[in-house]
Design an enzyme around this catalytic site. Structure first.
Site, PDB file in Angstrom:
ATOM      1  N   HIS A   1       6.597  -1.436   3.773  1.00  0.00           N
ATOM      2  CA  HIS A   1       6.337  -2.817   4.186  1.00  0.00           C
ATOM      3  C   HIS A   1       5.593  -3.537   3.076  1.00  0.00           C
ATOM      4  O   HIS A   1       4.636  -3.010   2.506  1.00  0.00           O
ATOM      5  CB  HIS A   1       5.541  -2.888   5.492  1.00  0.00           C
ATOM      6  CG  HIS A   1       4.323  -2.028   5.526  1.00  0.00           C
ATOM      7  ND1 HIS A   1       4.379  -0.665   5.725  1.00  0.00           N
ATOM      8  CD2 HIS A   1       3.020  -2.325   5.354  1.00  0.00           C
ATOM      9  CE1 HIS A   1       3.163  -0.168   5.690  1.00  0.00           C
ATOM     10  NE2 HIS A   1       2.310  -1.140   5.454  1.00  0.00           N
TER      11      HIS A   1
ATOM     12  N   ASN B   1       0.875  -1.171   0.000  1.00  0.00           N
ATOM     13  CA  ASN B   1       0.000   0.000   0.000  1.00  0.00           C
ATOM     14  C   ASN B   1       0.913   1.222   0.000  1.00  0.00           C
ATOM     15  O   ASN B   1       1.765   1.361   0.882  1.00  0.00           O
ATOM     16  CB  ASN B   1      -0.910  -0.012   1.228  1.00  0.00           C
ATOM     17  CG  ASN B   1      -1.914  -1.149   1.169  1.00  0.00           C
ATOM     18  OD1 ASN B   1      -2.376  -1.518   0.096  1.00  0.00           O
ATOM     19  ND2 ASN B   1      -2.236  -1.715   2.318  1.00  0.00           N
TER      20      ASN B   1
HETATM   21  P1  5GP Z   1      -0.706  -0.371   5.821  1.00  0.00           P
HETATM   22  O1  5GP Z   1      -2.134  -0.039   6.110  1.00  0.00           O
HETATM   23  O2  5GP Z   1       0.195   0.805   6.112  1.00  0.00           O
HETATM   24  O3  5GP Z   1      -0.478  -0.957   4.457  1.00  0.00           O
HETATM   25  O4  5GP Z   1      -0.329  -1.544   6.802  1.00  0.00           O
HETATM   26  C1  5GP Z   1       0.080  -1.349   8.113  1.00  0.00           C
HETATM   27  C2  5GP Z   1      -0.103  -2.674   8.792  1.00  0.00           C
HETATM   28  O5  5GP Z   1       0.610  -2.629  10.015  1.00  0.00           O
HETATM   29  C3  5GP Z   1      -1.555  -3.005   9.129  1.00  0.00           C
HETATM   30  O6  5GP Z   1      -1.910  -4.222   8.486  1.00  0.00           O
HETATM   31  C4  5GP Z   1      -1.552  -3.123  10.641  1.00  0.00           C
HETATM   32  O7  5GP Z   1      -2.389  -4.161  11.111  1.00  0.00           O
HETATM   33  C5  5GP Z   1      -0.103  -3.376  10.966  1.00  0.00           C
HETATM   34  N1  5GP Z   1       0.321  -2.889  12.267  1.00  0.00           N
HETATM   35  C6  5GP Z   1       0.003  -1.689  12.825  1.00  0.00           C
HETATM   36  N2  5GP Z   1       0.609  -1.563  14.014  1.00  0.00           N
HETATM   37  C7  5GP Z   1       1.327  -2.710  14.198  1.00  0.00           C
HETATM   38  C8  5GP Z   1       2.184  -3.155  15.257  1.00  0.00           C
HETATM   39  O8  5GP Z   1       2.419  -2.484  16.266  1.00  0.00           O
HETATM   40  N3  5GP Z   1       2.740  -4.387  15.119  1.00  0.00           N
HETATM   41  C9  5GP Z   1       2.513  -5.165  14.011  1.00  0.00           C
HETATM   42  N4  5GP Z   1       3.123  -6.358  13.970  1.00  0.00           N
HETATM   43  N5  5GP Z   1       1.725  -4.768  12.998  1.00  0.00           N
HETATM   44  C10 5GP Z   1       1.140  -3.554  13.098  1.00  0.00           C
END
Ligand code: 5GP
Ligand code: ZN
Length: 114
Positions: A100, A87
């Protein structure tokens, strides 16, 4: 990047369930899994997103993709099929601004994604 959540995970200031690690990448389970396998592969260095990673132009993006595949093999989803998602930017739903790759597998994944 003192205030970055994923930099804190790299620094072991915040715990994470690490599943794979290389010199320049770290992979750990997403705390809000969207599939039986949902692992995030990050660079140990801070890049805001895949666009910034692409600009790094030093093979680091290769490392992330290879790590994503290694995670899929380790999680036993490589054969059946898995998805790698970056994303990138707010319109794509990016919420953590440290690059990520989401590695998703272990169930049938619908297309197109929402
Ligand atoms: P994005 O929405 O930026 O593509 O994905 C961020 C991801 O990070 C989400 O799927 C969310 O669940 C995950 N996430 C957010 N905070 C944490 C955390 O403290 N630890 C882990 N392992 N994942 C997290
Ligand atoms: Zn960071």
């Amino acid at each position: 990047m003192n205030d970055c959540l994923f930099c804190k995970i790299v620094a072991k200031e915040i715990p994470a369930e690490i599943v794979y690690e290389t010199g320049r990448t770290l992979a750990f389970r997403d705390t809000n899994p969207q599939a039986p396998t949902h692992v995030l592969v990050i660079t140990k260095g801070h890049y805001a997103n895949a666009a910034a990673l692409a600009d790094a132009d030093d093979g680091l993006a290769d490392d992330v993709l290879k790590a994503a595949h290694a995670v899929a093999v380790k999680e036993q989803v490589a054969e059946g099929g898995y998805r790698v998602v970056f994303n990138t930017g707010p319109a794509a739903g990016q919420t953590v601004f440290h690059v990520h790759a989401h590695v998703l597998g272990g169930r049938a994944l619908t297309w197109p994604p929402g």
